[in-house]
Scaffold this motif. Structure first.
Motif, PDB file in Angstrom:
ATOM      1  N   PRO A 295       0.793  -1.238   0.000  1.00 20.44           N
ATOM      2  CA  PRO A 295       0.000   0.000   0.000  1.00 20.44           C
ATOM      3  C   PRO A 295       0.824   1.286   0.000  1.00 20.44           C
ATOM      4  O   PRO A 295       0.357   2.306  -0.512  1.00 20.44           O
ATOM      5  N   LEU A 296       2.022   1.272   0.544  1.00 14.45           N
ATOM      6  CA  LEU A 296       2.833   2.493   0.544  1.00 14.45           C
ATOM      7  C   LEU A 296       3.258   2.898  -0.855  1.00 14.45           C
ATOM      8  O   LEU A 296       3.565   4.063  -1.101  1.00 14.45           O
ATOM      9  N   LEU A 297       3.267   1.942  -1.780  1.00 15.46           N
ATOM     10  CA  LEU A 297       3.670   2.248  -3.150  1.00 15.46           C
ATOM     11  C   LEU A 297       2.482   2.652  -4.028  1.00 15.46           C
ATOM     12  O   LEU A 297       2.668   2.977  -5.190  1.00 15.46           O
ATOM     13  N   THR A 298       1.270   2.630  -3.463  1.00 15.75           N
ATOM     14  CA  THR A 298       0.088   3.002  -4.247  1.00 15.75           C
ATOM     15  C   THR A 298      -0.247   4.487  -4.128  1.00 15.75           C
ATOM     16  O   THR A 298      -1.320   4.909  -4.554  1.00 15.75           O
ATOM     17  N   GLY A 299       0.655   5.244  -3.551  1.00 12.18           N
ATOM     18  CA  GLY A 299       0.413   6.675  -3.377  1.00 12.18           C
ATOM     19  C   GLY A 299       1.617   7.505  -3.759  1.00 12.18           C
ATOM     20  O   GLY A 299       2.675   6.987  -4.115  1.00 12.18           O
ATOM     21  N   ILE A 300       1.443   8.798  -3.679  1.00  7.51           N
ATOM     22  CA  ILE A 300       2.519   9.750  -3.948  1.00  7.51           C
ATOM     23  C   ILE A 300       2.982  10.341  -2.624  1.00  7.51           C
ATOM     24  O   ILE A 300       2.166  10.798  -1.823  1.00  7.51           O
ATOM     25  N   ASN A 301       4.274  10.290  -2.387  1.00  4.63           N
ATOM     26  CA  ASN A 301       4.859  10.867  -1.180  1.00  4.63           C
ATOM     27  C   ASN A 301       4.975  12.373  -1.381  1.00  4.63           C
ATOM     28  O   ASN A 301       5.675  12.842  -2.269  1.00  4.63           O
ATOM     29  N   LEU A 302       4.256  13.123  -0.567  1.00  7.91           N
ATOM     30  CA  LEU A 302       4.249  14.576  -0.619  1.00  7.91           C
ATOM     31  C   LEU A 302       5.098  15.073   0.539  1.00  7.91           C
ATOM     32  O   LEU A 302       4.756  14.842   1.693  1.00  7.91           O
ATOM     33  N   LYS A 303       6.197  15.733   0.217  1.00  9.36           N
ATOM     34  CA  LYS A 303       7.139  16.181   1.237  1.00  9.36           C
ATOM     35  C   LYS A 303       7.368  17.684   1.079  1.00  9.36           C
ATOM     36  O   LYS A 303       7.716  18.155  -0.002  1.00  9.36           O
ATOM     37  N   ILE A 304       7.128  18.423   2.166  1.00  7.58           N
ATOM     38  CA  ILE A 304       7.360  19.869   2.160  1.00  7.58           C
ATOM     39  C   ILE A 304       8.385  20.179   3.236  1.00  7.58           C
ATOM     40  O   ILE A 304       8.184  19.882   4.407  1.00  7.58           O
ATOM     41  N   THR A 305       9.492  20.770   2.811  1.00  7.00           N
ATOM     42  CA  THR A 305      10.548  21.175   3.727  1.00  7.00           C
ATOM     43  C   THR A 305      10.955  22.598   3.368  1.00  7.00           C
ATOM     44  O   THR A 305      11.460  22.835   2.265  1.00  7.00           O
ATOM     45  N   GLY A 306      10.718  23.515   4.286  1.00  2.00           N
ATOM     46  CA  GLY A 306      11.034  24.917   4.007  1.00  2.00           C
ATOM     47  C   GLY A 306      10.189  25.438   2.871  1.00  2.00           C
ATOM     48  O   GLY A 306       8.969  25.458   2.956  1.00  2.00           O
ATOM     49  N   ASP A 307      10.842  25.840   1.775  1.00  2.99           N
ATOM     50  CA  ASP A 307      10.101  26.328   0.613  1.00  2.99           C
ATOM     51  C   ASP A 307      10.128  25.333  -0.544  1.00  2.99           C
ATOM     52  O   ASP A 307       9.838  25.683  -1.682  1.00  2.99           O
ATOM     53  N   MET A 308      10.480  24.068  -0.257  1.00  2.00           N
ATOM     54  CA  MET A 308      10.581  23.040  -1.289  1.00  2.00           C
ATOM     55  C   MET A 308       9.452  22.021  -1.165  1.00  2.00           C
ATOM     56  O   MET A 308       9.238  21.440  -0.100  1.00  2.00           O
ATOM     57  N   LEU A 309       8.716  21.824  -2.254  1.00  3.84           N
ATOM     58  CA  LEU A 309       7.684  20.783  -2.342  1.00  3.84           C
ATOM     59  C   LEU A 309       8.253  19.688  -3.226  1.00  3.84           C
ATOM     60  O   LEU A 309       8.664  19.940  -4.354  1.00  3.84           O
ATOM     61  N   GLU A 310       8.294  18.474  -2.688  1.00  2.00           N
ATOM     62  CA  GLU A 310       8.853  17.340  -3.411  1.00  2.00           C
ATOM     63  C   GLU A 310       7.831  16.216  -3.431  1.00  2.00           C
ATOM     64  O   GLU A 310       7.290  15.854  -2.385  1.00  2.00           O
ATOM     65  N   CYS A 311       7.557  15.691  -4.603  1.00  2.00           N
ATOM     66  CA  CYS A 311       6.621  14.574  -4.744  1.00  2.00           C
ATOM     67  C   CYS A 311       7.357  13.408  -5.382  1.00  2.00           C
ATOM     68  O   CYS A 311       8.015  13.568  -6.412  1.00  2.00           O
ATOM     69  N   ILE A 312       7.227  12.233  -4.764  1.00  2.96           N
ATOM     70  CA  ILE A 312       7.937  11.043  -5.216  1.00  2.96           C
ATOM     71  C   ILE A 312       6.950   9.896  -5.316  1.00  2.96           C
ATOM     72  O   ILE A 312       6.127   9.697  -4.427  1.00  2.96           O
ATOM     73  N   ALA A 313       7.049   9.137  -6.413  1.00  2.00           N
ATOM     74  CA  ALA A 313       6.218   7.947  -6.592  1.00  2.00           C
ATOM     75  C   ALA A 313       7.072   6.840  -7.192  1.00  2.00           C
ATOM     76  O   ALA A 313       7.977   7.106  -7.999  1.00  2.00           O
ATOM     77  N   THR A 314       6.795   5.601  -6.791  1.00  2.00           N
ATOM     78  CA  THR A 314       7.508   4.464  -7.346  1.00  2.00           C
ATOM     79  C   THR A 314       6.641   3.215  -7.266  1.00  2.00           C
ATOM     80  O   THR A 314       5.768   3.116  -6.413  1.00  2.00           O
ATOM     81  N   ASP A 315       6.885   2.300  -8.182  1.00  2.00           N
ATOM     82  CA  ASP A 315       6.258   0.984  -8.109  1.00  2.00           C
ATOM     83  C   ASP A 315       7.341  -0.080  -7.940  1.00  2.00           C
ATOM     84  O   ASP A 315       7.120  -1.248  -8.173  1.00  2.00           O
ATOM     85  N   SER A 316       8.517   0.315  -7.538  1.00  2.00           N
ATOM     86  CA  SER A 316       9.747  -0.439  -7.308  1.00  2.00           C
ATOM     87  C   SER A 316      10.488  -0.739  -8.606  1.00  2.00           C
ATOM     88  O   SER A 316      11.603  -1.247  -8.566  1.00  2.00           O
ATOM     89  N   TYR A 317       9.902  -0.401  -9.760  1.00  2.00           N
ATOM     90  CA  TYR A 317      10.602  -0.499 -11.045  1.00  2.00           C
ATOM     91  C   TYR A 317      10.837   0.887 -11.633  1.00  2.00           C
ATOM     92  O   TYR A 317      11.887   1.177 -12.148  1.00  2.00           O
TER      93      TYR A 317
END
Length: 105
Positions: free
Chosen positions: A30-52
């Protein structure tokens, strides 16, 4: 305890469109079925993977955020946000983010 973050509609839509292709469709991880939304300071970072495949998008926000955010939002929920916001003319989208790491909308 919740944090509210407001995003420009066009920015959130582009992030979802540019990262969601790499999200896993297998519910076994289930952790790979979503997009990781990370906000640090003024940076928005979105990461997604299906392990491939891996997709990562970074955007500099207009203003710096005091409280860091690191959550995973399921892809099916993000797709619903895109569908809903296409039907109405919003300029910004408000996400209410709980203090936990995983959001179920």
């Amino acid at each position: 305890i919740y944090k509210a973050r407001q995003f420009k509609r066009i920015i959130l839509k582009s992030i979802i469109n540019e990262t969601s292709y790499a999200v896993s469709t297998q519910e076994v991880r289930p952790l790979l079925t979503g997009i990781n939304l990370k906000i640090t300071g003024d940076m928005l970072e979105c990461i997604a993977t299906d392990s491939y495949r891996l997709s990562k998008k970074r955007i500099i926000l207009d203003s710096e955020v005091k409280d860091n955010v690191d959550i995973i939002i399921p892809n099916r929920n993000l797709n619903e946000i895109i569908k809903k916001e296409d039907s109405i003319s919003l300029k910004t989208i408000l996400l209410i983010i709980p203090e936990t790491e995983y959001v179920i909308l």
